[in-house]
Design a protein around this motif. Sequence first.
Motif, PDB file in Angstrom:
ATOM      1  N   GLU A   1       0.880  -1.178   0.000  1.00 54.08           N
ATOM      2  CA  GLU A   1       0.000   0.000   0.000  1.00 54.08           C
ATOM      3  C   GLU A   1       0.909   1.217   0.000  1.00 54.08           C
ATOM      4  O   GLU A   1       1.758   1.369   0.879  1.00 54.08           O
ATOM      5  CB  GLU A   1      -0.903  -0.011   1.236  1.00 54.08           C
TER       6      GLU A   1
ATOM      7  N   TYR B   1       1.637   5.484  -0.960  1.00 50.78           N
ATOM      8  CA  TYR B   1       1.232   6.860  -1.306  1.00 50.78           C
ATOM      9  C   TYR B   1       2.484   7.715  -1.340  1.00 50.78           C
ATOM     10  O   TYR B   1       3.563   7.279  -0.913  1.00 50.78           O
ATOM     11  CB  TYR B   1       0.216   7.406  -0.302  1.00 50.78           C
TER      12      TYR B   1
ATOM     13  N   GLU C   1      -2.970   9.278   6.954  1.00 50.80           N
ATOM     14  CA  GLU C   1      -3.137   8.130   6.055  1.00 50.80           C
ATOM     15  C   GLU C   1      -4.622   7.836   5.854  1.00 50.80           C
ATOM     16  O   GLU C   1      -5.037   7.416   4.774  1.00 50.80           O
ATOM     17  CB  GLU C   1      -2.393   6.916   6.624  1.00 50.80           C
ATOM     18  N   LYS C   2      -5.402   8.060   6.923  1.00 54.41           N
ATOM     19  CA  LYS C   2      -6.843   7.813   6.843  1.00 54.41           C
ATOM     20  C   LYS C   2      -7.456   8.719   5.761  1.00 54.41           C
ATOM     21  O   LYS C   2      -8.223   8.256   4.911  1.00 54.41           O
ATOM     22  CB  LYS C   2      -7.468   8.113   8.208  1.00 54.41           C
TER      23      LYS C   2
ATOM     24  N   LYS D   1      -6.585   7.564   2.306  1.00 52.48           N
ATOM     25  CA  LYS D   1      -7.451   6.443   1.912  1.00 52.48           C
ATOM     26  C   LYS D   1      -8.820   6.961   1.477  1.00 52.48           C
ATOM     27  O   LYS D   1      -9.336   6.563   0.430  1.00 52.48           O
ATOM     28  CB  LYS D   1      -7.626   5.475   3.086  1.00 52.48           C
TER      29      LYS D   1
ATOM     30  N   MET E   1      -4.657   6.095  -1.715  1.00 52.44           N
ATOM     31  CA  MET E   1      -3.812   4.986  -1.238  1.00 52.44           C
ATOM     32  C   MET E   1      -3.866   3.891  -2.292  1.00 52.44           C
ATOM     33  O   MET E   1      -4.929   3.350  -2.570  1.00 52.44           O
ATOM     34  CB  MET E   1      -4.346   4.474   0.107  1.00 52.44           C
TER      35      MET E   1
END
Length: 361
Positions: free
Chosen positions: A318, A320, A331-332, A335, A340
């Motif tokens: 995963e 980015y 990160e949330k 996503k 992501m």
Amino acid sequence: MEVGIVGLPYVGKTTLFRALTSGAGGVETGGGGMKATVGVADIPDPRLDLIASFIPTQKLIPATLRLVDAPGLSPSGPAGDSTAGKVLACVREVDALCHVVRCFDPGGQPAAAMKDMEDFETELILADLQTVESALPKAERNARSKEKKAIDRLNVLQQIAPVLEDGRPIRAMLAAGELSSPDEQAVLRELGMVSAKKVLYVANVSEDDVSGEGPHAKAVHEKAKADGMESVVLSAEIEAELVELEDADRAEMLDGLGISEPALPALARALYRLLGLQSFYTAGPKEVRAWTIRIGESAPEAAGTIHSDIQRGFIRAEIYKVDELAAHKSEKAIKEAGKMRAEGKSYIMQDGDVCHFLFNV
Ligand SMILES: Nc1nc2c(ncn2[C@@H]2O[C@H](COP(=O)(O)OP(=O)(O)OP(=O)(O)O)[C@@H](O)[C@H]2O)c(=O)[nH]1
Ligand SMILES: [Mg+2]
């Protein structure tokens, strides 16, 4: 990544080594009065701080640069009594040479950058020629076995011998695309050919030419450019003073001297360009860490620099970009914005990727 700091005597190699490693060097290697010191420098990387500003973590782990401070290499006398092989023994395994060229005048010894670079190049070539000449008879005998490895070795030796005899470095053959097969590359590595290594030229200037406008620093820059290598301008003595200072005092001193940044970041960037390297990152609550890989490496190969198990059991990554973290703040959020990416085995890593590897062993 490991780099050998090399050059003629008294050009400022040890001064630079100490400045880059903040005096943290220590391990001595080599024998016969030819002592080299090995040290480690943390590569400054603003992207690490940027990641950690959005992902709280216990520690930041930068990529490191191993440095070998080689003894000075005196040009051989007229009898050709070269000690180059002995002096250069400590840099046979490094990834690149950092060739320090004296552009300062310590008083009564005017700089002669162009001549110094030519003299040093000659020593590299002589050292390789000695190795080749002593390896050839045995290689010829072994090749009669018709064993592939022995034949490869002889072939390479026969190709490089005339080039070295002609006074040219093996580096020039490599730049022309010769000796590019993996087998030939392996032989060159085994032989420890020093003139095959890429060179980062360091113009070690005096305090009154920190921007490298003088003729000697210019000559260093031109030589590097003509050879397709890299160069940086610095003053080893100033760098040695800078590392002794607190951040605020350092900024003030740099400002006063008209220097934009300390030498290490610029030197590291030049080495990455020279060797075709780039960085990727892993980030979590325990650590945020920078990793160095070659441009063109796949996701599983990158995973392998962390641990061979992650490469072996690679499922997907995963990924980015550092910049996306700056834009989305977590990160949330990355996503949620659909940024992501799930990348498979064939993904070619890009500079500044932040990765979570999923694996199963
Ligand atoms: N003016 C000036 N002197 C320097 C600079 N860098 C090094 N020196 C001086 O040059 C002398 C030799 O420096 P070293 O760093 O020991 O040089 P070296 O290349 O390691 O020398 P060897 O290992 O003996 O070959 C010392 O007296 C240093 O203070 C510089 O940037 N400017
Ligand atoms: Mg020294």
